[in-house]
Scaffold this motif. Structure first.
Motif, PDB file in Angstrom:
ATOM      1  N   PRO A 100       0.989  -1.120   0.048  1.00 23.49           N
ATOM      2  CA  PRO A 100      -0.196  -0.222  -0.019  1.00 23.49           C
ATOM      3  C   PRO A 100       0.945   1.471   0.041  1.00 23.49           C
ATOM      4  CG  PRO A 100      -0.850  -1.581   1.483  1.00 23.49           C
ATOM      5  CD  PRO A 100       0.314  -2.173   1.197  1.00 23.49           C
ATOM      6  N   ILE A 101       1.929   1.397   0.753  1.00 26.97           N
ATOM      7  CA  ILE A 101       2.813   2.378   0.655  1.00 26.97           C
ATOM      8  C   ILE A 101       3.285   2.684  -0.695  1.00 26.97           C
ATOM      9  CG2 ILE A 101       5.225   3.391   1.426  1.00 26.97           C
ATOM     10  CD1 ILE A 101       4.391   2.059   4.012  1.00 26.97           C
ATOM     11  N   ARG A 102       3.848   1.606  -1.218  1.00 24.62           N
ATOM     12  CA  ARG A 102       4.417   1.538  -2.937  1.00 24.62           C
ATOM     13  C   ARG A 102       3.366   2.295  -3.645  1.00 24.62           C
ATOM     14  NH1 ARG A 102       8.503  -1.077  -4.339  1.00 24.62           N
ATOM     15  NH2 ARG A 102       8.343  -2.678  -2.933  1.00 24.62           N
ATOM     16  N   HIS A 103       1.990   1.921  -3.194  1.00 22.11           N
ATOM     17  CA  HIS A 103       1.121   2.602  -4.373  1.00 22.11           C
ATOM     18  C   HIS A 103       0.190   3.660  -4.037  1.00 22.11           C
ATOM     19  CE1 HIS A 103       1.885  -0.931  -7.040  1.00 22.11           C
ATOM     20  NE2 HIS A 103       2.198  -1.687  -5.891  1.00 22.11           N
ATOM     21  N   HIS A 104       0.519   4.189  -2.889  1.00 21.33           N
ATOM     22  CA  HIS A 104      -0.371   5.464  -2.257  1.00 21.33           C
ATOM     23  C   HIS A 104      -0.488   6.439  -3.285  1.00 21.33           C
ATOM     24  CE1 HIS A 104       3.055   7.127  -0.106  1.00 21.33           C
ATOM     25  NE2 HIS A 104       2.337   8.359  -0.373  1.00 21.33           N
ATOM     26  N   VAL A 105       0.593   6.877  -4.166  1.00 20.58           N
ATOM     27  CA  VAL A 105       0.318   7.836  -5.088  1.00 20.58           C
ATOM     28  C   VAL A 105      -0.434   7.412  -6.400  1.00 20.58           C
ATOM     29  CG1 VAL A 105       1.617   9.393  -6.683  1.00 20.58           C
ATOM     30  CG2 VAL A 105       2.487   9.031  -4.376  1.00 20.58           C
ATOM     31  N   ALA A 106      -0.258   6.078  -6.631  1.00 21.93           N
ATOM     32  CA  ALA A 106      -1.026   5.431  -7.940  1.00 21.93           C
ATOM     33  C   ALA A 106      -2.602   5.515  -7.528  1.00 21.93           C
ATOM     34  CB  ALA A 106      -0.684   4.125  -7.889  1.00 21.93           C
ATOM     35  N   ALA A 107      -2.803   5.304  -6.140  1.00 22.70           N
ATOM     36  CA  ALA A 107      -4.139   5.308  -5.490  1.00 22.70           C
ATOM     37  C   ALA A 107      -4.780   6.418  -5.678  1.00 22.70           C
ATOM     38  CB  ALA A 107      -4.245   4.709  -4.260  1.00 22.70           C
ATOM     39  N   LYS A 108      -4.169   7.500  -5.656  1.00 19.92           N
ATOM     40  CA  LYS A 108      -4.546   8.803  -5.742  1.00 19.92           C
ATOM     41  C   LYS A 108      -5.010   9.115  -7.373  1.00 19.92           C
ATOM     42  CE  LYS A 108      -1.945  12.850  -5.677  1.00 19.92           C
ATOM     43  NZ  LYS A 108      -1.382  14.108  -5.321  1.00 19.92           N
ATOM     44  N   ARG A 109      -4.245   8.836  -8.090  1.00 18.11           N
ATOM     45  CA  ARG A 109      -4.391   8.605  -9.531  1.00 18.11           C
ATOM     46  C   ARG A 109      -5.553   7.878  -9.962  1.00 18.11           C
ATOM     47  NH1 ARG A 109      -0.513   7.069 -12.975  1.00 18.11           N
ATOM     48  NH2 ARG A 109      -1.428   7.955 -14.414  1.00 18.11           N
ATOM     49  N   TYR A 110      -5.791   6.770  -9.201  1.00 19.57           N
ATOM     50  CA  TYR A 110      -6.780   5.586  -9.519  1.00 19.57           C
ATOM     51  C   TYR A 110      -8.005   6.491  -8.757  1.00 19.57           C
ATOM     52  CZ  TYR A 110      -9.642   1.785  -8.657  1.00 19.57           C
ATOM     53  OH  TYR A 110     -10.924   0.736  -8.974  1.00 19.57           O
ATOM     54  N   LEU A 111      -8.240   6.728  -7.613  1.00 21.57           N
ATOM     55  CA  LEU A 111      -9.671   7.421  -7.297  1.00 21.57           C
ATOM     56  C   LEU A 111      -9.822   8.724  -7.817  1.00 21.57           C
ATOM     57  CD1 LEU A 111      -8.668   6.867  -3.344  1.00 21.57           C
ATOM     58  CD2 LEU A 111     -10.478   5.837  -4.550  1.00 21.57           C
ATOM     59  N   CYS A 112      -9.110   9.448  -8.315  1.00 25.46           N
ATOM     60  CA  CYS A 112      -9.419  10.523  -9.294  1.00 25.46           C
ATOM     61  C   CYS A 112      -9.999  10.253 -10.542  1.00 25.46           C
ATOM     62  CB  CYS A 112      -8.116  11.286  -9.470  1.00 25.46           C
ATOM     63  SG  CYS A 112      -7.518  12.483  -8.248  1.00 25.46           S
ATOM     64  N   ALA A 113      -9.520   8.956 -10.780  1.00 27.12           N
ATOM     65  CA  ALA A 113     -10.319   8.532 -12.148  1.00 27.12           C
ATOM     66  C   ALA A 113     -11.617   7.685 -11.913  1.00 27.12           C
ATOM     67  CB  ALA A 113      -9.304   7.690 -13.043  1.00 27.12           C
ATOM     68  N   VAL A 114     -11.814   7.069 -11.019  1.00 27.33           N
ATOM     69  CA  VAL A 114     -13.029   6.301 -10.733  1.00 27.33           C
ATOM     70  C   VAL A 114     -14.000   6.682  -9.803  1.00 27.33           C
ATOM     71  CG1 VAL A 114     -11.814   4.133 -11.250  1.00 27.33           C
ATOM     72  CG2 VAL A 114     -11.934   4.678  -8.980  1.00 27.33           C
ATOM     73  N   ARG A 115     -13.756   7.827  -8.918  1.00 22.99           N
ATOM     74  CA  ARG A 115     -14.537   8.357  -7.908  1.00 22.99           C
ATOM     75  C   ARG A 115     -14.859   9.652  -7.996  1.00 22.99           C
ATOM     76  NH1 ARG A 115     -13.347   4.867  -2.084  1.00 22.99           N
ATOM     77  NH2 ARG A 115     -13.755   2.863  -3.248  1.00 22.99           N
ATOM     78  N   LEU A 116     -16.127  10.132  -8.413  1.00 25.62           N
ATOM     79  CA  LEU A 116     -16.246  11.554  -9.001  1.00 25.62           C
ATOM     80  C   LEU A 116     -16.015  12.403  -7.762  1.00 25.62           C
ATOM     81  CD1 LEU A 116     -19.266  11.050 -11.119  1.00 25.62           C
ATOM     82  CD2 LEU A 116     -17.060  11.606 -11.604  1.00 25.62           C
TER      83      LEU A 116
END
Ligand code: FE2
Length: 186
Positions: A100-116
């Protein structure tokens, strides 16, 4: 630099918090230590498991790049803070903490795309870095990201990260979390 091993890793992390925790956090209203301690507190208040609490506590440790041994940095491709932190921690903590630490920035990019409604939660500094980090994920990146075994943990961590920027919030000291960290070192 002292040789890092499973016996001294937690003391070393504590030392980083104590020596450098007061540094500012990239244009936010809280210090680096406040930010990470508040993220852990948010995790705990959400009823998260110990791995998730520790992931929240350590998620930005990679910002202290010059505290991270060369051997860990040598594993990285770009050594952005999330990668540097994960590569540093992976020798001592389980994947459920590190990924989760490795991907916490990717998760931001992900959430910006999938959760309005997600974008509205971001601070101005976080919106600024979003653009530098590649902006919202493309459909292909979304599909790839959703294969991650720790997808939910990555998303949870991201929400706590965004929440942990309150200058008026009272958070526990590092010592409160120390036994928890020690219990997860392998
Ligand atoms: Fe953060």
């Amino acid at each position: 630099m002292t040789k890092i091993n499973s016996k001294n890793i937690v003391d070393l992390i504590e030392d980083i918090f104590l020596r450098r925790g007061a540094e500012s956090y990239l244009g936010e209203q809280v210090t680096m230590a406040q930010h990470m301690l508040q993220a852990a507190q948010c995790a705990e208040e959400s009823g998260a498991d110990n791995e998730q609490i520790v992931a929240a506590l350590l998620h930005d440790i990679g910002h202290y790049k010059n505290e991270i041994p060369e051997s860990a940095l040598a594993k990285g491709i770009n050594n952005f803070h999330e990668e540097a932190g994960a590569n540093f921690l992976e020798d001592f903590f389980p994947a459920s903490v590190v990924e989760p630490i490795r991907h916490h920035v990717a998760a931001k990019r992900y959430l910006c795309a999938v959760r309005l409604d997600y974008f509205e939660r971001l601070s101005p500094a976080s919106i600024h870095t979003l653009n530098l980090q590649g902006g919202p994920m493309t459909d292909k990146e979304i599909r790839e990201f959703e294969k991650n075994q720790y997808l939910n943990q990555c998303i949870n961590l991201r929400y706590w990260d965004d929440e942990a920027k309150d200058p008026n919030r009272k958070n526990p000291p590092f010592s409160y979390y120390k036994p928890l960290l020690e219990s997860l070192v392998s």
